[in-house]
Design a protein around this motif. Structure first.
Motif, PDB file in Angstrom:
ATOM      1  N   ARG A   1       0.820  -1.217   0.000  1.00  0.00           N
ATOM      2  CA  ARG A   1       0.000   0.000   0.000  1.00  0.00           C
ATOM      3  C   ARG A   1       0.850   1.261   0.000  1.00  0.00           C
ATOM      4  O   ARG A   1       0.341   2.350  -0.234  1.00  0.00           O
ATOM      5  CB  ARG A   1      -0.934   0.011   1.221  1.00  0.00           C
ATOM      6  CG  ARG A   1      -2.026  -1.033   1.176  1.00  0.00           C
ATOM      7  CD  ARG A   1      -2.980  -0.868   2.356  1.00  0.00           C
ATOM      8  NE  ARG A   1      -2.326  -1.079   3.636  1.00  0.00           N
ATOM      9  CZ  ARG A   1      -2.204  -2.257   4.250  1.00  0.00           C
ATOM     10  NH1 ARG A   1      -2.689  -3.349   3.667  1.00  0.00           N
ATOM     11  NH2 ARG A   1      -1.615  -2.356   5.420  1.00  0.00           N
ATOM     12  N   ALA A   2       2.141   1.111   0.292  1.00  0.00           N
ATOM     13  CA  ALA A   2       3.051   2.251   0.334  1.00  0.00           C
ATOM     14  C   ALA A   2       4.358   1.852  -0.338  1.00  0.00           C
ATOM     15  O   ALA A   2       4.722   0.665  -0.381  1.00  0.00           O
ATOM     16  CB  ALA A   2       3.305   2.686   1.773  1.00  0.00           C
ATOM     17  N   ALA A   3       5.052   2.853  -0.835  1.00  0.00           N
ATOM     18  CA  ALA A   3       6.336   2.609  -1.494  1.00  0.00           C
ATOM     19  C   ALA A   3       7.398   2.266  -0.460  1.00  0.00           C
ATOM     20  O   ALA A   3       7.377   2.765   0.665  1.00  0.00           O
ATOM     21  CB  ALA A   3       6.762   3.848  -2.276  1.00  0.00           C
ATOM     22  N   GLY A   4       8.311   1.417  -0.848  1.00  0.00           N
ATOM     23  CA  GLY A   4       9.416   1.036   0.021  1.00  0.00           C
ATOM     24  C   GLY A   4       9.902  -0.348  -0.352  1.00  0.00           C
ATOM     25  O   GLY A   4       9.208  -1.102  -1.031  1.00  0.00           O
ATOM     26  N   GLU A   5      11.105  -0.652   0.081  1.00  0.00           N
ATOM     27  CA  GLU A   5      11.709  -1.950  -0.206  1.00  0.00           C
ATOM     28  C   GLU A   5      11.676  -2.823   1.032  1.00  0.00           C
ATOM     29  O   GLU A   5      12.152  -2.432   2.090  1.00  0.00           O
ATOM     30  CB  GLU A   5      13.162  -1.767  -0.651  1.00  0.00           C
ATOM     31  CG  GLU A   5      13.312  -1.270  -2.066  1.00  0.00           C
ATOM     32  CD  GLU A   5      12.838  -2.289  -3.086  1.00  0.00           C
ATOM     33  OE1 GLU A   5      13.140  -3.490  -2.936  1.00  0.00           O
ATOM     34  OE2 GLU A   5      12.142  -1.872  -4.027  1.00  0.00           O
ATOM     35  N   VAL A   6      11.128  -3.988   0.899  1.00  0.00           N
ATOM     36  CA  VAL A   6      11.133  -4.959   1.985  1.00  0.00           C
ATOM     37  C   VAL A   6      12.420  -5.768   1.887  1.00  0.00           C
ATOM     38  O   VAL A   6      12.733  -6.314   0.835  1.00  0.00           O
ATOM     39  CB  VAL A   6       9.909  -5.904   1.908  1.00  0.00           C
ATOM     40  CG1 VAL A   6       9.975  -6.940   3.004  1.00  0.00           C
ATOM     41  CG2 VAL A   6       8.614  -5.116   1.967  1.00  0.00           C
ATOM     42  N   ASP A   7      13.168  -5.825   2.977  1.00  0.00           N
ATOM     43  CA  ASP A   7      14.373  -6.649   3.045  1.00  0.00           C
ATOM     44  C   ASP A   7      13.927  -8.047   3.486  1.00  0.00           C
ATOM     45  O   ASP A   7      13.875  -8.363   4.672  1.00  0.00           O
ATOM     46  CB  ASP A   7      15.355  -6.040   4.048  1.00  0.00           C
ATOM     47  CG  ASP A   7      16.669  -6.796   4.136  1.00  0.00           C
ATOM     48  OD1 ASP A   7      16.808  -7.859   3.491  1.00  0.00           O
ATOM     49  OD2 ASP A   7      17.563  -6.330   4.870  1.00  0.00           O
ATOM     50  N   TRP A   8      13.521  -8.868   2.505  1.00  0.00           N
ATOM     51  CA  TRP A   8      12.926 -10.166   2.823  1.00  0.00           C
ATOM     52  C   TRP A   8      13.825 -11.055   3.668  1.00  0.00           C
ATOM     53  O   TRP A   8      13.324 -11.712   4.596  1.00  0.00           O
ATOM     54  CB  TRP A   8      12.442 -10.866   1.558  1.00  0.00           C
ATOM     55  CG  TRP A   8      11.262 -10.146   0.984  1.00  0.00           C
ATOM     56  CD1 TRP A   8      11.204  -9.443  -0.182  1.00  0.00           C
ATOM     57  CD2 TRP A   8       9.961 -10.001   1.578  1.00  0.00           C
ATOM     58  NE1 TRP A   8       9.950  -8.881  -0.351  1.00  0.00           N
ATOM     59  CE2 TRP A   8       9.176  -9.204   0.716  1.00  0.00           C
ATOM     60  CE3 TRP A   8       9.384 -10.461   2.759  1.00  0.00           C
ATOM     61  CZ2 TRP A   8       7.848  -8.872   1.002  1.00  0.00           C
ATOM     62  CZ3 TRP A   8       8.073 -10.130   3.046  1.00  0.00           C
ATOM     63  CH2 TRP A   8       7.317  -9.343   2.172  1.00  0.00           C
ATOM     64  N   PRO A   9      15.147 -11.118   3.420  1.00  0.00           N
ATOM     65  CA  PRO A   9      15.976 -11.933   4.321  1.00  0.00           C
ATOM     66  C   PRO A   9      15.907 -11.443   5.776  1.00  0.00           C
ATOM     67  O   PRO A   9      15.968 -12.244   6.704  1.00  0.00           O
ATOM     68  CB  PRO A   9      17.388 -11.792   3.741  1.00  0.00           C
ATOM     69  CG  PRO A   9      17.158 -11.526   2.285  1.00  0.00           C
ATOM     70  CD  PRO A   9      15.915 -10.660   2.250  1.00  0.00           C
ATOM     71  N   ASP A  10      15.733 -10.136   5.985  1.00  0.00           N
ATOM     72  CA  ASP A  10      15.639  -9.589   7.338  1.00  0.00           C
ATOM     73  C   ASP A  10      14.308  -9.959   8.001  1.00  0.00           C
ATOM     74  O   ASP A  10      14.176  -9.887   9.216  1.00  0.00           O
ATOM     75  CB  ASP A  10      15.819  -8.073   7.313  1.00  0.00           C
ATOM     76  CG  ASP A  10      15.992  -7.490   8.702  1.00  0.00           C
ATOM     77  OD1 ASP A  10      16.800  -8.041   9.485  1.00  0.00           O
ATOM     78  OD2 ASP A  10      15.314  -6.487   9.015  1.00  0.00           O
ATOM     79  N   MET A  11      13.334 -10.365   7.200  1.00  0.00           N
ATOM     80  CA  MET A  11      12.047 -10.777   7.769  1.00  0.00           C
ATOM     81  C   MET A  11      12.205 -12.022   8.636  1.00  0.00           C
ATOM     82  O   MET A  11      11.418 -12.230   9.553  1.00  0.00           O
ATOM     83  CB  MET A  11      11.006 -11.044   6.678  1.00  0.00           C
ATOM     84  CG  MET A  11      10.425  -9.809   6.034  1.00  0.00           C
ATOM     85  SD  MET A  11       9.561  -8.761   7.215  1.00  0.00           S
ATOM     86  CE  MET A  11      10.633  -7.352   7.167  1.00  0.00           C
ATOM     87  N   LEU A  12      13.227 -12.839   8.385  1.00  0.00           N
ATOM     88  CA  LEU A  12      13.483 -13.998   9.245  1.00  0.00           C
ATOM     89  C   LEU A  12      13.781 -13.541  10.672  1.00  0.00           C
ATOM     90  O   LEU A  12      13.302 -14.142  11.648  1.00  0.00           O
ATOM     91  CB  LEU A  12      14.627 -14.850   8.706  1.00  0.00           C
ATOM     92  CG  LEU A  12      14.346 -15.520   7.361  1.00  0.00           C
ATOM     93  CD1 LEU A  12      15.601 -16.219   6.856  1.00  0.00           C
ATOM     94  CD2 LEU A  12      13.185 -16.474   7.471  1.00  0.00           C
TER      95      LEU A  12
END
Length: 100
Positions: A67-78
């Motif tokens: 819903r908003a702009a930005g980059e998700v750091d998927w490895p950091d989601m762990l």
């Protein structure tokens, strides 16, 4: 089997954001929710399992959900999942049979 829990979702109230996206996180526990992560069970009008979710402030949640702009750091989601699960276990909301 779909895993949903009102207690898991309610446990996010007042918690610190576990995501903490640089330049995006509002660090406001009053806006924290249990944010579901994409895991193959998620789609339009569907949420993933409540166990594949993180404590996220409203700003980080908006980026996760697109819903908003930005980059998700998927490895950091762990890390965020681990922090969320640790908080849930400490609160007694999530239990693991046989754990010491």
């Amino acid at each position: 089997m779909r895993v949903t829990s009102k207690k898991l979702r309610a446990s996010a109230n007042g918690q610190d954001c576990a995501v903490r996206m640089p330049g995006i996180c509002n660090f406001d526990p009053a806006t924290t929710v249990l944010a579901h992560l994409p895991c193959g069970q998620k789609g339009m009008g569907m949420k993933g399992f409540d166990t594949v979710a993180v404590y996220a402030c409203s700003a980080c949640h908006d980026v996760i959900d697109g819903r908003a702009a930005g980059e998700v750091d998927w490895p950091d989601m762990l890390r965020a999942i681990a922090e969320t699960h640790e908080a849930l276990i400490r609160a007694g909301v999530l239990t693991v049979k046989g754990a010491a």
